[in-house]
Design a protein around this motif. Structure first.
Motif, PDB file in Angstrom:
ATOM      1  N   HIS A   1      -7.951   0.131   8.476  1.00 48.60           N
ATOM      2  CA  HIS A   1      -6.950  -0.865   8.159  1.00 48.60           C
ATOM      3  C   HIS A   1      -6.712  -0.621   6.788  1.00 48.60           C
ATOM      4  O   HIS A   1      -7.654  -0.321   6.078  1.00 48.60           O
ATOM      5  CB  HIS A   1      -7.648  -2.289   8.210  1.00 48.60           C
ATOM      6  CG  HIS A   1      -8.037  -2.625   9.754  1.00 48.60           C
ATOM      7  ND1 HIS A   1      -7.133  -3.005  10.831  1.00 48.60           N
ATOM      8  CD2 HIS A   1      -9.264  -2.341  10.374  1.00 48.60           C
ATOM      9  CE1 HIS A   1      -7.730  -3.408  11.820  1.00 48.60           C
ATOM     10  NE2 HIS A   1      -8.877  -3.038  11.686  1.00 48.60           N
ATOM     11  N   VAL A   2      -5.411  -1.076   6.142  1.00 53.64           N
ATOM     12  CA  VAL A   2      -5.413  -0.821   4.756  1.00 53.64           C
ATOM     13  C   VAL A   2      -4.391  -2.332   4.431  1.00 53.64           C
ATOM     14  O   VAL A   2      -3.618  -2.829   4.983  1.00 53.64           O
ATOM     15  CB  VAL A   2      -3.960   0.160   4.524  1.00 53.64           C
ATOM     16  CG1 VAL A   2      -3.476   0.342   3.183  1.00 53.64           C
ATOM     17  CG2 VAL A   2      -4.615   1.668   5.159  1.00 53.64           C
ATOM     18  N   VAL A   3      -5.053  -2.765   3.303  1.00 52.42           N
ATOM     19  CA  VAL A   3      -4.539  -4.004   2.845  1.00 52.42           C
ATOM     20  C   VAL A   3      -3.962  -3.658   1.508  1.00 52.42           C
ATOM     21  O   VAL A   3      -4.960  -3.088   0.604  1.00 52.42           O
ATOM     22  CB  VAL A   3      -5.511  -4.984   2.727  1.00 52.42           C
ATOM     23  CG1 VAL A   3      -5.293  -6.317   2.135  1.00 52.42           C
ATOM     24  CG2 VAL A   3      -6.507  -5.310   4.009  1.00 52.42           C
ATOM     25  N   VAL A   4      -2.805  -3.986   1.103  1.00 45.98           N
ATOM     26  CA  VAL A   4      -2.245  -3.926  -0.155  1.00 45.98           C
ATOM     27  C   VAL A   4      -1.998  -5.362  -0.808  1.00 45.98           C
ATOM     28  O   VAL A   4      -0.967  -5.851  -0.495  1.00 45.98           O
ATOM     29  CB  VAL A   4      -0.973  -2.852  -0.091  1.00 45.98           C
ATOM     30  CG1 VAL A   4      -0.473  -2.497  -1.461  1.00 45.98           C
ATOM     31  CG2 VAL A   4      -1.078  -1.616   0.856  1.00 45.98           C
ATOM     32  N   THR A   5      -2.686  -5.475  -1.904  1.00 47.31           N
ATOM     33  CA  THR A   5      -2.558  -6.560  -2.668  1.00 47.31           C
ATOM     34  C   THR A   5      -1.661  -6.513  -4.036  1.00 47.31           C
ATOM     35  O   THR A   5      -1.607  -7.402  -4.793  1.00 47.31           O
ATOM     36  CB  THR A   5      -3.775  -7.590  -3.002  1.00 47.31           C
ATOM     37  OG1 THR A   5      -4.341  -6.899  -4.130  1.00 47.31           O
ATOM     38  CG2 THR A   5      -4.781  -7.599  -1.846  1.00 47.31           C
ATOM     39  N   ALA A   6      -1.497  -5.386  -4.372  1.00 50.38           N
ATOM     40  CA  ALA A   6      -0.761  -4.948  -5.672  1.00 50.38           C
ATOM     41  C   ALA A   6       0.589  -5.646  -6.115  1.00 50.38           C
ATOM     42  O   ALA A   6       1.240  -5.687  -5.145  1.00 50.38           O
ATOM     43  CB  ALA A   6      -0.961  -3.293  -5.721  1.00 50.38           C
ATOM     44  N   SER A   7       0.603  -6.069  -7.341  1.00 49.79           N
ATOM     45  CA  SER A   7       1.938  -6.521  -7.691  1.00 49.79           C
ATOM     46  C   SER A   7       2.087  -6.579  -9.059  1.00 49.79           C
ATOM     47  O   SER A   7       0.883  -6.156  -9.911  1.00 49.79           O
ATOM     48  CB  SER A   7       2.031  -8.021  -6.987  1.00 49.79           C
ATOM     49  OG  SER A   7       1.091  -8.881  -7.888  1.00 49.79           O
ATOM     50  N   ALA A   8       3.279  -6.249  -9.405  1.00 48.26           N
ATOM     51  CA  ALA A   8       3.700  -6.417 -10.755  1.00 48.26           C
ATOM     52  C   ALA A   8       4.883  -7.367 -10.846  1.00 48.26           C
ATOM     53  O   ALA A   8       5.911  -6.802 -10.987  1.00 48.26           O
ATOM     54  CB  ALA A   8       3.994  -4.956 -11.121  1.00 48.26           C
ATOM     55  N   PRO A   9       4.776  -8.757 -10.853  1.00 51.14           N
ATOM     56  CA  PRO A   9       5.591  -9.555 -10.734  1.00 51.14           C
ATOM     57  C   PRO A   9       6.782  -9.759 -11.895  1.00 51.14           C
ATOM     58  O   PRO A   9       6.423  -9.712 -13.170  1.00 51.14           O
ATOM     59  CB  PRO A   9       5.031 -11.200 -10.472  1.00 51.14           C
ATOM     60  CG  PRO A   9       3.426 -10.823 -10.980  1.00 51.14           C
ATOM     61  CD  PRO A   9       3.445  -9.489 -10.787  1.00 51.14           C
ATOM     62  N   ALA A  10       8.040  -9.626 -11.456  1.00 52.70           N
ATOM     63  CA  ALA A  10       9.039  -9.836 -12.716  1.00 52.70           C
ATOM     64  C   ALA A  10       9.449 -11.258 -12.748  1.00 52.70           C
ATOM     65  O   ALA A  10      10.288 -11.777 -12.050  1.00 52.70           O
ATOM     66  CB  ALA A  10      10.244  -8.778 -12.043  1.00 52.70           C
TER      67      ALA A  10
END
Ligand SMILES: NC(=O)c1ccc[n+]([C@@H]2O[C@H](COP(=O)([O-])OP(=O)(O)OC[C@H]3O[C@@H](n4cnc5c(N)ncnc54)[C@H](OP(=O)(O)O)[C@@H]3O)[C@@H](O)[C@H]2O)c1
Length: 239
Positions: free
Chosen positions: A79-88
């Protein structure tokens, strides 16, 4: 929940605190071997010191070579969980092209390339869990960049669910969660925001990282669930 992920390998992209940490510990408690990755492996290693079932890795989701290399180092994952973000964040007049590009690069294109490089290493019972957010469904001035990024994640989720089938692909859309990052307001310093949001939410509180981690576990282990965005937001869009 113990044993639901027994002997499975779960890759979590994200920092050593907040939602990523809660998802990591929940997966570990469910029996998984967890690999956590973000841009700063040393900070992650310090955050998970003394946790034998948790390994740390490095990845930059804006860098195709970095994503490919991570896949090669990891081999097989379940399983792969991607929480990364760089909110604009900001109103229209404050939104620069570079910030919008970074937002899409991190939360949409990065996960797309993760799917491209990691799906061939997953067995058919595996899954991806991506991260969207309430801004996509509760439109607000000052959240335009976040909203359209999250909307793209929702569409990416449905598209990948078809293209990667039978590997499942779902997304989590948190409302305001107390982790230090708030995607729905332009001014994170606004005094009393959490109290005001708690009072307005139908559940009368804002979210916790644990609320979201429970949904991540549900998405990973619900074998008849794919192409869905799970709204873990306390009813926030209704208000
Ligand atoms: N917290 C909320 O209220 C809320 C509400 C709605 C949606 N969400 C969504 O839920 C998810 C988790 O939220 P959070 O508040 O726990 O975490 P967060 O503070 O938004 O953490 C973002 C993570 O993304 C990582 N990152 C940024 N650019 C990266 C890149 N190029 N490559 C790899 N990693 C990168 C950051 O790494 P560094 O540590 O290196 O900066 C950090 O670990 C996010 O997708 C967020 O948009 C959160």
């Amino acid at each position: 929940m113990t044993g639901l992920l027994h002997s499975q390998a779960v890759l979590v992209i994200g920092r050593g605190s907040g939602i990523a940490r809660a998802a990591t510990l929940t997966a570990r408690d469910a029996g998984a071997k967890v690999i956590v990755a973000d841009r700063d492996k040393h900070a992650l290693a310090a955050a998970y010191l003394g946790e034998p079932a948790i390994c740390t890795e490095t990845v930059d989701l804006t860098d195709d070579d970095s994503i490919r290399a991570l896949g090669e180092r990891l081999g097989q994952v379940d399983h792969v969980v991607v929480t990364a973000s760089a909110p604009a964040r900001g109103r229209l007049q404050q939104l620069e092209r570079s910030a919008m590009r970074l937002s899409f690069d991190t939360e949409v294109i990065g996960p797309l390339l993760m799917a491209r490089h990691l799906a061939p290493r997953m067995n058919e019972a595996g899954s991806f869990v991506l991260f969207s957010g309430v801004a996509a469904v509760k439109i607000a001035v000052g959240a335009l960049g976040v909203a359209i990024t999250n909307g793209a994640v929702d569409v990416l989720t449905r598209s990948l669910a078809l293209e990667l089938a039978p590997v499942r692909v779902n997304a989590i859309s948190p409302g305001v969660v107390d982790t230090g990052a708030r995607d729905v307001v332009a001014d994170d310093a606004e005094a009393g925001y959490s109290a005001e949001r708690s009072a307005r939410n139908p559940v009368r509180r804002i979210g916790t990282a644990g609320d979201v981690a429970d949904a991540v576990l549900f998405a990973m282990t619900s074998t008849f669930l794919t192409g869905q965005t799970l709204h873990i937001d306390g009813g926030e869009p209704l208000t």
